[in-house]
Design a protein around this motif. Structure first.
Motif, PDB file in Angstrom:
ATOM      1  N   GLY A  77       0.769  -1.233   0.000  1.00 43.37           N
ATOM      2  CA  GLY A  77       0.000   0.000   0.000  1.00 43.37           C
ATOM      3  C   GLY A  77       0.805   1.290   0.000  1.00 43.37           C
ATOM      4  O   GLY A  77       0.238   2.369   0.131  1.00 43.37           O
ATOM      5  N   VAL A  78       2.128   1.198  -0.162  1.00 44.14           N
ATOM      6  CA  VAL A  78       2.954   2.404  -0.222  1.00 44.14           C
ATOM      7  C   VAL A  78       2.750   3.046  -1.591  1.00 44.14           C
ATOM      8  O   VAL A  78       2.697   2.358  -2.609  1.00 44.14           O
ATOM      9  N   ARG A  79       2.618   4.377  -1.626  1.00 46.01           N
ATOM     10  CA  ARG A  79       2.327   5.088  -2.876  1.00 46.01           C
ATOM     11  C   ARG A  79       3.552   5.688  -3.540  1.00 46.01           C
ATOM     12  O   ARG A  79       3.503   6.116  -4.682  1.00 46.01           O
ATOM     13  N   GLY A  80       4.680   5.732  -2.825  1.00 47.42           N
ATOM     14  CA  GLY A  80       5.878   6.321  -3.403  1.00 47.42           C
ATOM     15  C   GLY A  80       6.998   6.406  -2.384  1.00 47.42           C
ATOM     16  O   GLY A  80       6.858   5.932  -1.255  1.00 47.42           O
ATOM     17  N   PHE A  81       8.098   6.995  -2.812  1.00 45.46           N
ATOM     18  CA  PHE A  81       9.286   7.132  -1.983  1.00 45.46           C
ATOM     19  C   PHE A  81       9.817   8.550  -2.082  1.00 45.46           C
ATOM     20  O   PHE A  81       9.558   9.259  -3.053  1.00 45.46           O
ATOM     21  N   THR A  82      10.629   8.901  -1.119  1.00 48.45           N
ATOM     22  CA  THR A  82      11.481  10.077  -1.244  1.00 48.45           C
ATOM     23  C   THR A  82      12.905   9.625  -0.966  1.00 48.45           C
ATOM     24  O   THR A  82      13.128   8.656  -0.239  1.00 48.45           O
ATOM     25  N   ALA A  83      13.844  10.312  -1.573  1.00 46.76           N
ATOM     26  CA  ALA A  83      15.255   9.973  -1.384  1.00 46.76           C
ATOM     27  C   ALA A  83      16.088  11.239  -1.516  1.00 46.76           C
ATOM     28  O   ALA A  83      15.698  12.165  -2.227  1.00 46.76           O
ATOM     29  N   ASP A  84      17.192  11.265  -0.838  1.00 46.79           N
ATOM     30  CA  ASP A  84      18.172  12.333  -0.994  1.00 46.79           C
ATOM     31  C   ASP A  84      19.343  11.773  -1.783  1.00 46.79           C
ATOM     32  O   ASP A  84      19.904  10.740  -1.414  1.00 46.79           O
ATOM     33  N   VAL A  85      19.684  12.437  -2.888  1.00 43.93           N
ATOM     34  CA  VAL A  85      20.750  11.979  -3.776  1.00 43.93           C
ATOM     35  C   VAL A  85      21.708  13.142  -4.003  1.00 43.93           C
ATOM     36  O   VAL A  85      21.274  14.245  -4.365  1.00 43.93           O
ATOM     37  N   LEU A  86      22.985  12.902  -3.784  1.00 43.15           N
ATOM     38  CA  LEU A  86      23.961  13.954  -4.032  1.00 43.15           C
ATOM     39  C   LEU A  86      23.846  14.457  -5.468  1.00 43.15           C
ATOM     40  O   LEU A  86      23.657  13.661  -6.398  1.00 43.15           O
ATOM     41  N   ALA A  87      23.966  15.756  -5.630  1.00 44.85           N
ATOM     42  CA  ALA A  87      23.837  16.358  -6.958  1.00 44.85           C
ATOM     43  C   ALA A  87      24.874  15.816  -7.932  1.00 44.85           C
ATOM     44  O   ALA A  87      24.651  15.791  -9.144  1.00 44.85           O
ATOM     45  N   THR A  88      25.992  15.350  -7.430  1.00 44.90           N
ATOM     46  CA  THR A  88      27.061  14.813  -8.280  1.00 44.90           C
ATOM     47  C   THR A  88      26.857  13.345  -8.646  1.00 44.90           C
ATOM     48  O   THR A  88      27.627  12.793  -9.425  1.00 44.90           O
ATOM     49  N   ASN A  89      25.823  12.702  -8.102  1.00 39.39           N
ATOM     50  CA  ASN A  89      25.595  11.280  -8.338  1.00 39.39           C
ATOM     51  C   ASN A  89      24.627  11.086  -9.514  1.00 39.39           C
ATOM     52  O   ASN A  89      23.484  10.668  -9.349  1.00 39.39           O
ATOM     53  N   ALA A  90      25.125  11.375 -10.709  1.00 35.58           N
ATOM     54  CA  ALA A  90      24.301  11.280 -11.916  1.00 35.58           C
ATOM     55  C   ALA A  90      23.784   9.866 -12.150  1.00 35.58           C
ATOM     56  O   ALA A  90      22.664   9.688 -12.639  1.00 35.58           O
ATOM     57  N   ALA A  91      24.559   8.859 -11.802  1.00 32.37           N
ATOM     58  CA  ALA A  91      24.133   7.472 -12.024  1.00 32.37           C
ATOM     59  C   ALA A  91      22.876   7.157 -11.209  1.00 32.37           C
ATOM     60  O   ALA A  91      21.920   6.561 -11.731  1.00 32.37           O
ATOM     61  N   MET A  92      22.835   7.557  -9.953  1.00 34.23           N
ATOM     62  CA  MET A  92      21.670   7.265  -9.118  1.00 34.23           C
ATOM     63  C   MET A  92      20.465   8.091  -9.546  1.00 34.23           C
ATOM     64  O   MET A  92      19.338   7.594  -9.544  1.00 34.23           O
ATOM     65  N   LEU A  93      20.703   9.325  -9.954  1.00 29.74           N
ATOM     66  CA  LEU A  93      19.597  10.125 -10.475  1.00 29.74           C
ATOM     67  C   LEU A  93      18.998   9.456 -11.712  1.00 29.74           C
ATOM     68  O   LEU A  93      17.780   9.450 -11.901  1.00 29.74           O
ATOM     69  N   GLY A  94      19.845   8.856 -12.537  1.00 29.68           N
ATOM     70  CA  GLY A  94      19.376   8.123 -13.706  1.00 29.68           C
ATOM     71  C   GLY A  94      18.545   6.911 -13.344  1.00 29.68           C
ATOM     72  O   GLY A  94      17.554   6.595 -14.014  1.00 29.68           O
ATOM     73  N   VAL A  95      18.926   6.219 -12.280  1.00 30.57           N
ATOM     74  CA  VAL A  95      18.147   5.058 -11.815  1.00 30.57           C
ATOM     75  C   VAL A  95      16.720   5.500 -11.487  1.00 30.57           C
ATOM     76  O   VAL A  95      15.751   4.846 -11.878  1.00 30.57           O
ATOM     77  N   PHE A  96      16.589   6.620 -10.789  1.00 28.12           N
ATOM     78  CA  PHE A  96      15.260   7.118 -10.461  1.00 28.12           C
ATOM     79  C   PHE A  96      14.488   7.512 -11.723  1.00 28.12           C
ATOM     80  O   PHE A  96      13.296   7.225 -11.835  1.00 28.12           O
ATOM     81  N   GLN A  97      15.140   8.159 -12.675  1.00 30.14           N
ATOM     82  CA  GLN A  97      14.471   8.584 -13.908  1.00 30.14           C
ATOM     83  C   GLN A  97      13.968   7.390 -14.721  1.00 30.14           C
ATOM     84  O   GLN A  97      12.915   7.450 -15.335  1.00 30.14           O
ATOM     85  N   ARG A  98      14.717   6.301 -14.721  1.00 33.84           N
ATOM     86  CA  ARG A  98      14.356   5.123 -15.525  1.00 33.84           C
ATOM     87  C   ARG A  98      13.344   4.207 -14.844  1.00 33.84           C
ATOM     88  O   ARG A  98      12.896   3.235 -15.440  1.00 33.84           O
ATOM     89  N   ALA A  99      12.949   4.504 -13.623  1.00 35.99           N
ATOM     90  CA  ALA A  99      12.066   3.608 -12.861  1.00 35.99           C
ATOM     91  C   ALA A  99      10.639   3.571 -13.390  1.00 35.99           C
ATOM     92  O   ALA A  99       9.866   2.693 -13.022  1.00 35.99           O
ATOM     93  N   GLY A 100      10.269   4.518 -14.252  1.00 30.75           N
ATOM     94  CA  GLY A 100       8.915   4.525 -14.793  1.00 30.75           C
ATOM     95  C   GLY A 100       7.894   5.145 -13.859  1.00 30.75           C
ATOM     96  O   GLY A 100       6.700   4.917 -14.010  1.00 30.75           O
ATOM     97  N   CYS A 101       8.361   5.903 -12.889  1.00 32.09           N
ATOM     98  CA  CYS A 101       7.486   6.573 -11.937  1.00 32.09           C
ATOM     99  C   CYS A 101       7.553   8.073 -12.169  1.00 32.09           C
ATOM    100  O   CYS A 101       8.509   8.585 -12.738  1.00 32.09           O
ATOM    101  N   GLN A 102       6.523   8.756 -11.692  1.00 26.20           N
ATOM    102  CA  GLN A 102       6.542  10.216 -11.740  1.00 26.20           C
ATOM    103  C   GLN A 102       7.541  10.686 -10.681  1.00 26.20           C
ATOM    104  O   GLN A 102       7.457  10.293  -9.524  1.00 26.20           O
ATOM    105  N   THR A 103       8.513  11.498 -11.084  1.00 22.17           N
ATOM    106  CA  THR A 103       9.491  12.002 -10.125  1.00 22.17           C
ATOM    107  C   THR A 103       9.565  13.523 -10.185  1.00 22.17           C
ATOM    108  O   THR A 103       9.351  14.123 -11.236  1.00 22.17           O
TER     109      THR A 103
END
Length: 71
Positions: free
Chosen positions: A24-50
């Motif tokens: 029943g969880v509707r989403g997540f929040t996360a803190d990602v360092l601005a320099t961590n482009a790889a992790m930001l990409g993981v979130f973008q590719r997840a298919g969720c609204q971010t």
């Protein structure tokens, strides 16, 4: 380093999303360092609204699962 860039982060994230949605969880929040482009990409590719908000050198990433109602 040999485990980086092979999709492990995306696989783990998808498993976590599936587990959370079944409970029943509707989403997540996360803190990602601005320099961590790889992790930001993981979130973008997840298919969720971010949405991303830069705060003190880190992005606050808010992810809403498809079909989840926002409150």
């Amino acid at each position: 380093p040999e485990w980086q860039g092979i999709g492990l982060g995306g696989c783990l994230q998808q498993r976590t999303i599936d587990y959370a949605r079944r409970r029943g969880v509707r989403g997540f929040t996360a803190d990602v360092l601005a320099t961590n482009a790889a992790m930001l990409g993981v979130f973008q590719r997840a298919g969720c609204q971010t949405t991303n908000r830069l705060v003190d050198g880190a992005y606050e990433v808010r992810m809403v699962f498809p079909g989840a109602l926002e409150s």
